[in-house]
Design a protein around this motif. Structure first.
Motif, PDB file in Angstrom:
ATOM      1  N   LEU A   9     -30.614 -20.199  21.498  1.00 19.22           N
ATOM      2  CA  LEU A   9     -29.976 -19.606  20.325  1.00 19.22           C
ATOM      3  C   LEU A   9     -30.992 -18.840  19.484  1.00 19.22           C
ATOM      4  O   LEU A   9     -30.731 -17.715  19.027  1.00 19.22           O
ATOM      5  CB  LEU A   9     -29.313 -20.697  19.488  1.00 19.22           C
ATOM      6  CG  LEU A   9     -28.583 -20.229  18.227  1.00 19.22           C
ATOM      7  CD1 LEU A   9     -27.424 -19.303  18.582  1.00 19.22           C
ATOM      8  CD2 LEU A   9     -28.063 -21.425  17.422  1.00 19.22           C
ATOM      9  N   VAL A 146     -20.237 -23.164  11.993  1.00 16.58           N
ATOM     10  CA  VAL A 146     -20.933 -24.229  12.723  1.00 16.58           C
ATOM     11  C   VAL A 146     -19.929 -25.235  13.282  1.00 16.58           C
ATOM     12  O   VAL A 146     -20.090 -25.723  14.415  1.00 16.58           O
ATOM     13  CB  VAL A 146     -21.972 -24.916  11.821  1.00 16.58           C
ATOM     14  CG1 VAL A 146     -22.646 -26.074  12.549  1.00 16.58           C
ATOM     15  CG2 VAL A 146     -23.020 -23.905  11.355  1.00 16.58           C
ATOM     16  N   THR A 150     -19.782 -25.884  17.260  1.00 15.68           N
ATOM     17  CA  THR A 150     -20.050 -27.255  17.705  1.00 15.68           C
ATOM     18  C   THR A 150     -18.856 -27.835  18.447  1.00 15.68           C
ATOM     19  O   THR A 150     -19.015 -28.498  19.491  1.00 15.68           O
ATOM     20  CB  THR A 150     -20.407 -28.140  16.496  1.00 15.68           C
ATOM     21  OG1 THR A 150     -21.527 -27.575  15.805  1.00 15.68           O
ATOM     22  CG2 THR A 150     -20.750 -29.551  16.937  1.00 15.68           C
ATOM     23  N   ALA A 171     -23.302 -31.819  15.375  1.00 13.07           N
ATOM     24  CA  ALA A 171     -24.169 -30.723  14.930  1.00 13.07           C
ATOM     25  C   ALA A 171     -25.588 -31.214  14.701  1.00 13.07           C
ATOM     26  O   ALA A 171     -26.565 -30.503  14.972  1.00 13.07           O
ATOM     27  CB  ALA A 171     -23.604 -30.090  13.661  1.00 13.07           C
ATOM     28  N   SER A 175     -29.382 -29.771  16.056  1.00 15.11           N
ATOM     29  CA  SER A 175     -30.288 -29.174  15.070  1.00 15.11           C
ATOM     30  C   SER A 175     -31.742 -29.503  15.380  1.00 15.11           C
ATOM     31  O   SER A 175     -32.102 -30.686  15.512  1.00 15.11           O
ATOM     32  CB  SER A 175     -29.941 -29.669  13.662  1.00 15.11           C
ATOM     33  OG  SER A 175     -28.619 -29.308  13.322  1.00 15.11           O
ATOM     34  N   TYR A 183     -32.634 -21.343  12.512  1.00 10.66           N
ATOM     35  CA  TYR A 183     -31.587 -21.962  13.332  1.00 10.66           C
ATOM     36  C   TYR A 183     -30.257 -21.997  12.581  1.00 10.66           C
ATOM     37  O   TYR A 183     -29.210 -21.665  13.156  1.00 10.66           O
ATOM     38  CB  TYR A 183     -31.991 -23.378  13.737  1.00 10.66           C
ATOM     39  CG  TYR A 183     -30.902 -24.116  14.470  1.00 10.66           C
ATOM     40  CD1 TYR A 183     -30.697 -23.930  15.828  1.00 10.66           C
ATOM     41  CD2 TYR A 183     -30.057 -24.991  13.783  1.00 10.66           C
ATOM     42  CE1 TYR A 183     -29.671 -24.600  16.497  1.00 10.66           C
ATOM     43  CE2 TYR A 183     -29.034 -25.664  14.442  1.00 10.66           C
ATOM     44  CZ  TYR A 183     -28.845 -25.471  15.801  1.00 10.66           C
ATOM     45  OH  TYR A 183     -27.829 -26.122  16.459  1.00 10.66           O
ATOM     46  N   MET A 187     -26.859 -20.057  13.872  1.00 11.04           N
ATOM     47  CA  MET A 187     -25.540 -20.658  14.116  1.00 11.04           C
ATOM     48  C   MET A 187     -24.456 -19.905  13.345  1.00 11.04           C
ATOM     49  O   MET A 187     -23.363 -19.657  13.864  1.00 11.04           O
ATOM     50  CB  MET A 187     -25.554 -22.128  13.718  1.00 11.04           C
ATOM     51  CG  MET A 187     -26.267 -23.028  14.696  1.00 11.04           C
ATOM     52  SD  MET A 187     -25.340 -23.299  16.239  1.00 11.04           S
ATOM     53  CE  MET A 187     -24.286 -24.688  15.762  1.00 11.04           C
TER      54      MET A 187
END
Length: 348
Positions: A9, A146, A150, A171, A175, A183, A187
């Protein structure tokens, strides 16, 4: 999966991060440039219940006029509320001022989630976002984007909103400890641009290989949501009056608490289910009821307003005459009323 998910990501984010006025690019971040906590906080408050596209112009105007938290803290309430007009959810603007003043008095923002949670108007999501993005503190940042990403990565079919605690746990598994701010923003960007609510672009997704919902062919069906109850219908009357002698308009400032709190508007009745309740006009005059009505939707109900207008020199029992008045300072529902009534005042 979790470590490789974050690596994939972030590699995508380094190449495709959105350019946003409050954001430090990944390249600049790698060079040591750090985000301004004030700009991160302001953007996160503005983005609550609102889109990036709607927020950009407001953010630029706010930061031009009030470039730091001390400047915003010193601003008159009415000026900030007027600048906020149109963004909706006006309690956010009141909390914005209260928070700015607390932070300015303290000499800066707290740098931990726990400290940030003590600030007016800062909830768990906002505290986590500021902590991770502004202060590089590992935090679990969970917004609607998110949640959607997720739920698809894990093919978690439990319906929202009941599934939120479980989604937060999942989630947290994804992380990373490194680059928490990048990050979190990655997301958000993934959910906003690729893993969208409808027609997710799975074939170009950077975490395609990690997604269980994609493998099962159910990505577009997630997250599932509990059906919402129909919103009730409320109604009311709003009075728009002008004083011919000086062109003043009859304006009231709504109470600080409640809908449109602290915002200017036109006097009127309460808003009730089943029609406008019994009420008195704000001043004695011959009132003309306009054809047409205002329709507006709030979070929890639909509103219909009947508009009555007059010209009068009488002293009001509700509101006050304001010779200096800008329709741009009105909240959206009152601006709709203005737009309907203004053509009837030919010298406007």
């Amino acid at each position: 999966m979790c470590e490789s998910f974050a690596e994939d990501l972030l590699a995508w984010y380094d190449r495709h991060a959105r350019e946003l006025p409050w954001r430090i690019s990944p390249a600049d971040h790698a060079k040591g440039l750090r985000p301004d906590p004030y700009r991160i906080w302001l953007s996160e408050v503005m983005l609550q219940q609102t889109t990036v596209a709607a927020v950009k112009d407001y953010f630029n105007r706010f930061t031009t006029r009030w470039p730091d938290v001390a400047a915003l803290a010193a601003a008159p309430d009415a000026e900030v509320m007027a600048e906020w007009a149109g963004l909706g959810y006006y309690a956010r603007a009141r909390n914005l001022l209260a928070c700015a003043r607390v932070v300015a008095d303290a000499g800066g923002f707290p740098q931990t989630e726990a400290g940030l949670l003590t600030l007016p108007g800062v909830g768990p999501y906002t505290a986590a976002a500021i902590a991770s993005i502004a202060f590089a503190t590992p935090a679990v940042v969970v917004d609607g984007n998110v949640e959607r990403v997720t739920s698809r990565i894990f093919a978690m079919g439990d319906p929202l909103p009941a599934a939120r605690p479980k989604l937060r746990e999942l989630a947290a598994q994804l992380s990373p400890q490194k680059r928490p701010g990048d990050y979190a923003q990655a997301m958000m960007d993934l959910g906003a641009t690729i893993c969208t609510p409808r027609n997710p672009a799975c074939t170009i997704c950077p975490v395609f290989a990690h997604c269980e919902a994609r493998r099962l062919g159910i990505a577009a069906d997630l997250p599932r949501k509990t059906p919402k109850a129909a919103k009730p219908e409320r109604a009311g009357v709003v009075y728009i009056a002008r004083r011919p002698s000086d062109g003043a308009w009859l304006i009231e400032t709504r109470p600080d608490k409640g809908l449109l709190g602290g915002m200017p508007g036109f006097p009127g009745s309460d808003w009730a289910v089943g029609g406008a309740p019994a009420h008195e006009p704000p001043l004695a005059a011959d009132w003309l009821t306009l054809n047409g009505e205002v329709r507006h939707t709030f979070t929890h109900f639909h509103l219909t307003l009947q508009i009555r207008i007059t010209r009068s020199e009488a002293e009001p029992q509700q509101g006050a005459w304001r010779p200096a008045f800008s329709p741009a300072a009105l909240p959206t529902v009152m601006r709709k009323a203005w737009d309907l009534a203004a053509p009837q005042f030919h010298d406007v």
